[in-house]
Scaffold this motif. Sequence first.
Motif, PDB file in Angstrom:
ATOM      1  N   TYR A  32       0.870  -1.597   0.519  1.00 27.97           N
ATOM      2  CA  TYR A  32      -0.203  -0.350   0.069  1.00 27.97           C
ATOM      3  C   TYR A  32       0.695   1.179   0.337  1.00 27.97           C
ATOM      4  O   TYR A  32       0.292   2.589  -0.469  1.00 27.97           O
ATOM      5  CB  TYR A  32      -0.610  -0.278   1.341  1.00 27.97           C
ATOM      6  CG  TYR A  32      -2.109  -0.809   1.226  1.00 27.97           C
ATOM      7  CD1 TYR A  32      -2.895  -1.355  -0.291  1.00 27.97           C
ATOM      8  CD2 TYR A  32      -2.200  -1.988   2.211  1.00 27.97           C
ATOM      9  CE1 TYR A  32      -3.558  -1.775  -0.222  1.00 27.97           C
ATOM     10  CE2 TYR A  32      -3.633  -3.092   2.214  1.00 27.97           C
ATOM     11  CZ  TYR A  32      -4.443  -3.268   0.909  1.00 27.97           C
ATOM     12  OH  TYR A  32      -4.554  -3.809   1.208  1.00 27.97           O
ATOM     13  N   ALA A  82       0.296   4.263  -2.916  1.00 26.81           N
ATOM     14  CA  ALA A  82       0.426   5.666  -2.614  1.00 26.81           C
ATOM     15  C   ALA A  82       1.779   6.370  -3.504  1.00 26.81           C
ATOM     16  O   ALA A  82       1.053   7.949  -3.555  1.00 26.81           O
ATOM     17  CB  ALA A  82       0.743   5.390  -0.642  1.00 26.81           C
ATOM     18  N   GLU A 124      -6.513   9.176  -3.601  1.00 28.30           N
ATOM     19  CA  GLU A 124      -6.680   8.036  -3.227  1.00 28.30           C
ATOM     20  C   GLU A 124      -4.935   7.706  -2.218  1.00 28.30           C
ATOM     21  O   GLU A 124      -4.826   6.190  -1.890  1.00 28.30           O
ATOM     22  CB  GLU A 124      -6.163   7.452  -4.542  1.00 28.30           C
ATOM     23  CG  GLU A 124      -7.569   7.907  -5.348  1.00 28.30           C
ATOM     24  CD  GLU A 124      -7.190   6.862  -7.299  1.00 28.30           C
ATOM     25  OE1 GLU A 124      -5.974   6.625  -7.239  1.00 28.30           O
ATOM     26  OE2 GLU A 124      -8.127   7.236  -7.932  1.00 28.30           O
ATOM     27  N   ARG A 125      -4.105   8.558  -2.846  1.00 27.25           N
ATOM     28  CA  ARG A 125      -2.943   8.074  -2.098  1.00 27.25           C
ATOM     29  C   ARG A 125      -2.803   8.280  -0.305  1.00 27.25           C
ATOM     30  O   ARG A 125      -2.797   7.316   0.785  1.00 27.25           O
ATOM     31  CB  ARG A 125      -1.860   9.690  -2.161  1.00 27.25           C
ATOM     32  CG  ARG A 125      -0.582   9.669  -1.141  1.00 27.25           C
ATOM     33  CD  ARG A 125       0.152  11.253  -1.804  1.00 27.25           C
ATOM     34  NE  ARG A 125       1.235  11.121  -0.375  1.00 27.25           N
ATOM     35  CZ  ARG A 125       2.759  10.672  -0.089  1.00 27.25           C
ATOM     36  NH1 ARG A 125       2.783   9.485  -1.897  1.00 27.25           N
ATOM     37  NH2 ARG A 125       3.299  10.614   0.691  1.00 27.25           N
ATOM     38  N   LEU A 178      -4.522   5.155   0.285  1.00 22.09           N
ATOM     39  CA  LEU A 178      -3.748   3.903   0.490  1.00 22.09           C
ATOM     40  C   LEU A 178      -2.769   4.001   1.720  1.00 22.09           C
ATOM     41  O   LEU A 178      -1.979   3.140   2.400  1.00 22.09           O
ATOM     42  CB  LEU A 178      -3.203   3.843  -0.620  1.00 22.09           C
ATOM     43  CG  LEU A 178      -3.447   3.723  -2.359  1.00 22.09           C
ATOM     44  CD1 LEU A 178      -3.065   3.975  -2.922  1.00 22.09           C
ATOM     45  CD2 LEU A 178      -4.034   2.041  -1.762  1.00 22.09           C
ATOM     46  N   LEU A 186      -3.861  -3.683  -7.331  1.00 23.69           N
ATOM     47  CA  LEU A 186      -5.522  -3.613  -6.941  1.00 23.69           C
ATOM     48  C   LEU A 186      -6.455  -4.058  -6.741  1.00 23.69           C
ATOM     49  O   LEU A 186      -6.687  -4.759  -6.128  1.00 23.69           O
ATOM     50  CB  LEU A 186      -5.960  -1.617  -7.387  1.00 23.69           C
ATOM     51  CG  LEU A 186      -4.590  -0.749  -7.012  1.00 23.69           C
ATOM     52  CD1 LEU A 186      -5.934   0.192  -7.656  1.00 23.69           C
ATOM     53  CD2 LEU A 186      -5.050  -0.796  -5.663  1.00 23.69           C
ATOM     54  N   VAL A 244     -10.373  -1.510  -1.219  1.00 29.29           N
ATOM     55  CA  VAL A 244      -9.417  -1.834  -1.956  1.00 29.29           C
ATOM     56  C   VAL A 244     -10.178  -1.691  -3.432  1.00 29.29           C
ATOM     57  O   VAL A 244     -10.241  -1.853  -4.630  1.00 29.29           O
ATOM     58  CB  VAL A 244      -8.855  -2.955  -1.857  1.00 29.29           C
ATOM     59  CG1 VAL A 244      -7.290  -3.109  -3.417  1.00 29.29           C
ATOM     60  CG2 VAL A 244      -7.760  -2.798  -1.214  1.00 29.29           C
TER      61      VAL A 244
END
Length: 367
Positions: free
Chosen positions: A30, A34, A41-42, A45, A93, A126
């Motif tokens: 993850y 990231a 999204e970063r 994660l 993912l 996820v």
Amino acid sequence: MTPQAPTPTPAQIKRWRHYLADEIAEGAVYRELANKRTGEERAILLGLADAETRHEEHWRNLLGDHAAKAARPSLRRTVLRFLARHFGSVFVLALAQRAEGDSPYAADTDATRQMAADELVHEEVVRGLATRGRNRLSGNFRAAVFGANDGLVSNLALVMGIGATGVASSFVLFSGIAGLLAGALSMAAGEFVSVRSQRELLSASKPTQITLSAAPDLDLDANELVLVYKARGMSDEDAAHRAAERMGLYSCDCNPTLSLWPERDEEAQEIEHEEIGSAVGAASSSFCFFASGAVIPILPFIFGMSGTPAILLSALLVGIALLATGGVVGLLSGASPTKRGLRQLAIGLSAAGITYALGLLFGGTVA
């Protein structure tokens, strides 16, 4: 006096070390993902990575001094980390989604209920991230995958059907090349027309901004704008709000969430177009991937093989390719890649087997 925890058994120590190694690897996956993302999204994660760190600490506490001896993570986690570090794509993912869904914590009393619940939630998180990537790939990638499968199956069936009649290998090769070109051009033309038509339909359905220029001259007591928005599916109240907004009456006591500005409409339209893909991109993908799939059945004939050995090698090569493309489709859909690969293999070889049987039948009749 605090009661001393029971001494763990060798089996428990081995299992806990395996869990610890997997948690460390998942957290690294993850974090690697990231590093290739920004914004929301970063943050998501990194949140998943922090959760894996909490799980990691649980197993460290249970192991105590036994945690000093490191164990190897599972092959799946090792591959995931490698892919995340070097690619960071939707495929990672999709694999991570399956890994979270296969967590053993629900059935292991050494794991807390919270940890088991975390893994279930992680799978859904996820899944959501993977869905974003699938949407971005759904246009051109769909054309690419199905173009390759069509090329594999149709040209294998053609080659096996003609090869079974006993004709010269040069004729089989010529037929395979003709099938490759005809199929690739047909697929490209079909995808171009399909995607272009779909985009044109979306554009035709997009509301125009003519209401902005016409609004100042409309009769306030017989507001035609209300009819416009009712025709688009709004209720009486909501249509009245939008009409008032367009005419500059922003003080109306209506639903403020209906203040949809033109740029929001354009953003929604852009998202729809992105998911469909471009007509040229879909056509190019279809041509190239159909051709790349269709060339595999004729490779043995290109290199001078003939007869039954060439046909068997052709079927073997196509079978491997069908397993691969089916597995990719399975990964993207969140399903088992093995099952999807075997399904593709069964469908492709069944179609080729039918044409081969017909070739034997008509070849024997002609002879």
